[in-house]
Design a protein around this motif. Structure first.
Motif, PDB file in Angstrom:
ATOM      1  N   ASN A  74      35.127   1.003  12.007  1.00 24.37           N
ATOM      2  CA  ASN A  74      34.937   0.996  10.548  1.00 24.37           C
ATOM      3  C   ASN A  74      33.788   0.088  10.148  1.00 24.37           C
ATOM      4  OD1 ASN A  74      37.014   2.800   9.984  1.00 24.37           O
ATOM      5  ND2 ASN A  74      38.553   1.191   9.733  1.00 24.37           N
ATOM      6  N   LYS A  75      33.589  -0.977  10.888  1.00 25.25           N
ATOM      7  CA  LYS A  75      32.511  -1.924  10.576  1.00 25.25           C
ATOM      8  C   LYS A  75      31.173  -1.471  11.132  1.00 25.25           C
ATOM      9  CE  LYS A  75      31.549  -6.861  10.459  1.00 25.25           C
ATOM     10  NZ  LYS A  75      32.092  -8.218  10.739  1.00 25.25           N
ATOM     11  N   TYR A  76      31.186  -0.781  12.296  1.00 20.76           N
ATOM     12  CA  TYR A  76      29.934  -0.392  12.951  1.00 20.76           C
ATOM     13  C   TYR A  76      29.889   1.110  13.246  1.00 20.76           C
ATOM     14  CZ  TYR A  76      29.840  -5.447  13.737  1.00 20.76           C
ATOM     15  OH  TYR A  76      29.860  -6.813  13.568  1.00 20.76           O
ATOM     16  N   PRO A  77      30.021   1.945  12.222  1.00 19.39           N
ATOM     17  CA  PRO A  77      30.043   3.398  12.476  1.00 19.39           C
ATOM     18  C   PRO A  77      28.700   3.951  12.949  1.00 19.39           C
ATOM     19  CG  PRO A  77      29.922   2.973  10.126  1.00 19.39           C
ATOM     20  CD  PRO A  77      30.138   1.636  10.778  1.00 19.39           C
ATOM     21  N   LEU A  78      27.616   3.225  12.680  1.00 21.06           N
ATOM     22  CA  LEU A  78      26.280   3.727  13.024  1.00 21.06           C
ATOM     23  C   LEU A  78      25.767   3.165  14.347  1.00 21.06           C
ATOM     24  CD1 LEU A  78      24.624   3.559   9.491  1.00 21.06           C
ATOM     25  CD2 LEU A  78      25.809   5.471  10.575  1.00 21.06           C
ATOM     26  N   GLY A  79      26.544   2.307  14.980  1.00 23.21           N
ATOM     27  CA  GLY A  79      26.188   1.809  16.292  1.00 23.21           C
ATOM     28  C   GLY A  79      24.900   1.011  16.330  1.00 23.21           C
ATOM     29  N   TYR A  80      24.269   1.002  17.499  1.00 18.48           N
ATOM     30  CA  TYR A  80      23.039   0.227  17.689  1.00 18.48           C
ATOM     31  C   TYR A  80      21.904   0.763  16.830  1.00 18.48           C
ATOM     32  CZ  TYR A  80      19.225  -2.200  20.093  1.00 18.48           C
ATOM     33  OH  TYR A  80      18.128  -2.981  20.376  1.00 18.48           O
ATOM     34  N   GLU A  81      21.862   2.069  16.627  1.00 18.24           N
ATOM     35  CA  GLU A  81      20.822   2.664  15.793  1.00 18.24           C
ATOM     36  C   GLU A  81      20.904   2.114  14.373  1.00 18.24           C
ATOM     37  OE1 GLU A  81      22.829   4.259  17.805  1.00 18.24           O
ATOM     38  OE2 GLU A  81      21.403   4.904  19.355  1.00 18.24           O
TER      39      GLU A  81
END
Length: 354
Positions: free
Chosen positions: A329-336
Motif C-alpha cells: 500500500n505504501k510502495y505500489p509503484l516500486g523502484y520505478e
C-alpha cells in the motif's frame, strides 16, 4: 521448555541421551578433563540440552554445554551450529561461548552433539546499556574480506534451513533467501491464492524499492557478519562476567540493519529502545527515511520462516500477509516510483526524518 502455544510436540530426541556422558563426547573434550556428572540445562524445541560438570588437569571447574540431535538432519544441524558459532567467536569472543567440538555418540547410533563452554546464564535479556554497543562493535569488526553478502554455509532455524547464497548484491542475496523461505512455508502450510499475489508484489515492488537504493546513487553497503537471529530467546547474560552472551546463531554477511529485524516485533523483549541505542553506535543507512520500512521487510522474513516450522499454526502467516499488504500500500509503484519521485523532488533540500 519452549512456548507450547507455538509448538506443543514432544522433542524427537530421546531424553536418555543426555542422562550420561557418551565416550564419543569425552574424546572431543580437552585432554585431562575429569567428568563429574551431567544435568539437563537450557531449553529447545528441537534438541536435548545439558550441562556437563567437569574439571581440568589443575582441578579447576570447566563445565561444558552439550546439545544433542539425531538422524541425518541432526548431524547437519550440530555441524552447522559449530561452524556458525566458531565464525562469531573468531570476531567477538567477548560475547560468545567458545565452541569446542561436534561429533557422533559412540554408544548410540545416529545421535549427534555440539559442545561449547558452559556459561551460567541469568533469566534476563542483555542490558540496554551495553548490548547494542557490543553488537555494533561486532558488526564493525566482522566486515566480509571477500566483499560478498550471504554465506556459503547452510544454517538452520529449527529443522528448516536458511539459504543466503553469496552474491555481490544485498538485494540479490536477500531476494533469493526470501524466495526459498516462501517455498518452504508453502510446503508446510499449503498454497494460498492471496499469499501468491502478495509474494509477487513483495518481490517485484517492495524489495527493489527498499533495498536497491542502498546500493545505487553512489551508495555502498559493507557486508558484515551478523548473528542472524538475535531475539530474547537467543541472548542472555553471563552471571559470572555480567557480559551478554549470544547463542543459536544463523550467521551471514548482511546489511547490518538486518540484525535488528526481530527487535521491530512487539512480541519480543528487545524492542524499540534497543534499536534507538544501536543506531547511536552504528548510524542508519541512507536513504534514512526508509529505515523503519526496511525493518518491517527484514522482520517478515523471520515470521515467514517461523510459519514454515509449525504445520497448521497460521499465526505467523497472517502476520506476514499483513506486513506485505502495508508495504504494498505504501510502495505500489516500486523502484520505478522511487526514481520518478527523485526527479520530481530534485532541488528539495528538506532533510528526511526517521
Amino acid at each position: 521448555m519452549g512456548d507450547k502455544s507455538v509448538c506443543d510436540k514432544e522433542i524427537a530426541v530421546p531424553a536418555a541421551v543426555i542422562q550420561y556422558i557418551d565416550e564419543g563426547v569425552k574424546e572431543k573434550l580437552p585432554e585431562g578433563t575429569q567428568f563429574h556428572g551431567i544435568t539437563p540445562s537450557g531449553a529447545s524445541y528441537w534438541a536435548r540440552t545439558s550441562k556437563i560438570d567437569a574439571t581440568n588437569e589443575a582441578g579447576e571447574d570447566t563445565p561444558f554445554f552439550i546439545k544433542v540431535q539425531q538422524a541425518e538432519i541432526g548431524k547437519k544441524m550440530v555441524s552447522s551450529e559449530y561452524e556458525a558459532m566458531k565464525a562469531l567467536y573468531s570476531v567477538m569472543p567477548e560475547i560468545v561461548a567458545e565452541p569446542i567440538a561436534w561429533g557422533a555418540y559412540r554408544e548410540e547410533s545416529d545421535i549427534w552433539f555440539y559442545v561449547c563452554r558452559y556459561c551460567e546464564l541469568s533469566d534476563d535479556i542483555p542490558d540496554l546499556s551495553d548490548f547494542p554497543a557490543l553488537l555494533a562493535e561486532m558488526h564493525r569488526r566482522g566486515a566480509s574480506e571477500k566483499g560478498e553478502f550471504g554465506l556459503d554455509l547452510l544454517t538452520y532455524g529449527g529443522r528448516n534451513p536458511h539459504y543466503f547464497p553469496p552474491t555481490n548484491s544485498w538485494e540479490e542475496t536477500f531476494s533469493k533467501c526470501l524466495q526459498r523461505t516462501f517455498d518452504m512455508e508453502e510446503e508446510t502450510q499449503g498454497p494460498d491464492e492471496e499469499m501468491h499475489r502478495l509474494r509477487d508484489g513483495l518481490m517485484t515492488k517492495v524489495i527493489p524499492r527498499l533495498l536497491r537504493p542502498l546500493e545505487t546513487e553512489g551508495r555502498k553497503l559493507i557486508p558484515t557478519l551478523v548473528h542472524g537471529n538475535i531475539w530474547d530467546g537467543n541472548a542472555s547474560v553471563d552471571v559470572n562476567t555480567g557480559l551478554p552472551i549470544i547463542f543459536d546463531a544463523t550467521p551471514l554477511y548482511a546489511h547490518n540493519e538486518y540484525e535488528m529485524a526481530p527487535w521491530w516485533a512487539p512480541r519480543h523483549k528487545m524492542t524499540g529502545a534497543y534499536i534507538a541505542e544501536y543506531i547511536k553506535h552504528y548510524p542508519v543507512s541512507e536513504p534514512a527515511e526508509d529505515f523503519k520500512d526496511r525493518g518491517a521487510l527484514y522482520g517478515l522474513r523471520f515470521d515467514l520462516h517461523a510459519s514454515s516450522l509449525y504445520t497448521g499454526n497460521l499465526r505467523h502467516r497472517y502476520i506476514v500477509m499483513d506486513t506485505i499488504r502495508d508495504l504494498l500500500n505504501k510502495y505500489p509503484l516500486g523502484y520505478e516510483g522511487y526514481l520518478k519521485e527523485k526527479v520530481s523532488t530534485a532541488g528539495n533540500d528538506a532533510h528526511p526524518h526517521i
